[in-house]
Design an enzyme around this catalytic site. Structure first.
Site, PDB file in Angstrom:
ATOM      1  N   GLU A   3     -11.757  -9.795  -2.914  1.00  0.00           N
ATOM      2  CA  GLU A   3     -10.700  -9.066  -3.634  1.00  0.00           C
ATOM      3  C   GLU A   3     -10.856  -7.565  -3.433  1.00  0.00           C
ATOM      4  OE1 GLU A   3      -8.021  -9.127  -4.920  1.00  0.00           O
ATOM      5  OE2 GLU A   3      -7.650 -10.714  -6.354  1.00  0.00           O
ATOM      6  N   ASP A   4      -9.745  -6.849  -3.451  1.00  0.00           N
ATOM      7  CA  ASP A   4      -9.841  -5.386  -3.385  1.00  0.00           C
ATOM      8  C   ASP A   4     -10.179  -4.821  -4.765  1.00  0.00           C
ATOM      9  OD1 ASP A   4      -7.326  -6.379  -4.087  1.00  0.00           O
ATOM     10  OD2 ASP A   4      -6.324  -4.504  -3.604  1.00  0.00           O
ATOM     11  N   ASP A  25      -8.912  -6.082 -12.053  1.00  0.00           N
ATOM     12  CA  ASP A  25      -8.336  -5.189 -13.062  1.00  0.00           C
ATOM     13  C   ASP A  25      -8.257  -5.969 -14.384  1.00  0.00           C
ATOM     14  OD1 ASP A  25      -6.503  -3.545 -14.515  1.00  0.00           O
ATOM     15  OD2 ASP A  25      -5.745  -2.724 -12.665  1.00  0.00           O
ATOM     16  N   PHE A  67      -5.351   4.956 -11.553  1.00  0.00           N
ATOM     17  CA  PHE A  67      -4.593   4.140 -10.599  1.00  0.00           C
ATOM     18  C   PHE A  67      -5.003   4.493  -9.175  1.00  0.00           C
ATOM     19  CE2 PHE A  67      -1.117   2.288  -8.269  1.00  0.00           C
ATOM     20  CZ  PHE A  67      -1.024   1.071  -8.914  1.00  0.00           C
ATOM     21  N   ARG A  98      -1.163   1.712   1.382  1.00  0.00           N
ATOM     22  CA  ARG A  98      -2.191   0.736   1.756  1.00  0.00           C
ATOM     23  C   ARG A  98      -2.988   1.172   2.989  1.00  0.00           C
ATOM     24  NH1 ARG A  98      -1.346  -4.107  -1.213  1.00  0.00           N
ATOM     25  NH2 ARG A  98       0.823  -4.703  -1.520  1.00  0.00           N
TER      26      ARG A  98
HETATM   27  C1  PRP Z   1      -3.753  -6.696  -7.022  1.00  0.00           C
HETATM   28  C2  PRP Z   1      -5.113  -6.823  -6.371  1.00  0.00           C
HETATM   29  C3  PRP Z   1      -5.711  -8.037  -7.028  1.00  0.00           C
HETATM   30  C4  PRP Z   1      -5.072  -8.043  -8.392  1.00  0.00           C
HETATM   31  C5  PRP Z   1      -6.040  -7.559  -9.416  1.00  0.00           C
HETATM   32  O1  PRP Z   1      -2.824  -7.523  -6.375  1.00  0.00           O
HETATM   33  O2  PRP Z   1      -4.995  -6.987  -4.986  1.00  0.00           O
HETATM   34  O3  PRP Z   1      -5.401  -9.219  -6.351  1.00  0.00           O
HETATM   35  O4  PRP Z   1      -3.952  -7.161  -8.338  1.00  0.00           O
HETATM   36  O5  PRP Z   1      -5.424  -7.352 -10.649  1.00  0.00           O
HETATM   37  P1  PRP Z   1      -5.699  -8.237 -11.928  1.00  0.00           P
HETATM   38  O6  PRP Z   1      -7.181  -8.301 -12.114  1.00  0.00           O
HETATM   39  O7  PRP Z   1      -5.020  -7.453 -13.027  1.00  0.00           O
HETATM   40  O8  PRP Z   1      -5.073  -9.582 -11.740  1.00  0.00           O
HETATM   41  P2  PRP Z   1      -1.251  -7.362  -6.560  1.00  0.00           P
HETATM   42  O9  PRP Z   1      -0.760  -8.380  -7.516  1.00  0.00           O
HETATM   43  O10 PRP Z   1      -0.918  -5.941  -6.866  1.00  0.00           O
HETATM   44  O11 PRP Z   1      -0.726  -7.762  -5.123  1.00  0.00           O
HETATM   45  P3  PRP Z   1      -1.174  -7.083  -3.720  1.00  0.00           P
HETATM   46  O12 PRP Z   1      -2.565  -7.574  -3.423  1.00  0.00           O
HETATM   47  O13 PRP Z   1      -0.166  -7.587  -2.744  1.00  0.00           O
HETATM   48  O14 PRP Z   1      -1.135  -5.581  -3.884  1.00  0.00           O
END
Ligand code: PRP
Length: 181
Positions: free
Chosen positions: A98-99, A102, A151, A164
């Site tokens: 995961e990146d 949150d 953010f 990105r």
């Molecule tokens: C982001 C990120 C994680 C997730 C984390 O994805 O890449 O997968 O949110 O947030 P959380 O802990 O609140 O669930 P996003 O839904 O923004 O999609 P993306 O990866 O396409 O940017």
């Protein structure tokens, strides 16, 4: 970049942490039979590619698209499965890459999904951990950086699909998204 308030992890710092995370995974999966590394698209794409290539342990690669932020800066709380894995995970050691963790909603959903499908083990490696925003009691097994309630964009992380491709991770200026939440 004019929209970035401050860099929190530059290319060199990211590369160093990727190396450390790869060694941690190599040690943990030294005796595993073909673990499968799962890239959670889109945010994790860049981190995933660097991480699996830095590993000495051979891994299978899989991709899944989960999305919960839409074009805003706050989680909708309900991640949507946009595109599924292309092969079964039953009996396999799964490594979620995961990146950012949150609210924790995405990680909880994905862990449940993998265990329901019979994964033997599930390990999560995250580039960033944002514990202050957690809604679910979950954490990565290894996280490279911890951050406060700011953010972040870059190196895969986006705001409304932008930023990105920045090679570093930085704090997005509030004025860019103020009033749009
Ligand atoms: C982001 C990120 C994680 C997730 C984390 O994805 O890449 O997968 O949110 O947030 P959380 O802990 O609140 O669930 P996003 O839904 O923004 O999609 P993306 O990866 O396409 O940017």
């Amino acid at each position: 970049m004019e929209d970035i308030e401050r860099v929190v992890a530059d290319e060199r710092q990211i590369a160093k942490k990727v190396e450390i995370a790869a060694r941690w995974l190599d040690e943990r999966f030294a005796k595993a039979v073909e673990p499968v590394a799962i890239c959670v698209l889109k945010g994790s794409a860049f981190f995933f590619c660097d991480l699996v290539r830095a590993m000495k342990t051979p891994v299978l690669t899989e991709f899944i698209t989960l999305s919960s932020y839409g074009d805003g800066t706050c989680s909708t709380g309900a991640p949507k499965l946009v595109a599924d894995l292309s092969s079964p995970v039953a009996g396999k050691d799964a490594i979620i890459v995961e990146d950012i963790i949150d609210s924790g909603n995405t990680l909880v959903l994905l862990k449940e999904l993998l265990f329901e499908r019979g994964a033997k083990s599930v390990t999560c490696v995250a580039l960033f951990d944002k514990p202050a925003r957690r809604q679910k009691d979950v954490k990565a097994d290894f996280s490279c950086f911890e951050t406060g309630d700011e953010f972040l964009v870059g190196y895969g992380l986006d705001y409304a699909q932008r930023y990105r491709t920045l090679p570093y991770v930085g704090v997005l200026k509030r004025e860019v998204y103020a009033g749009k939440k």
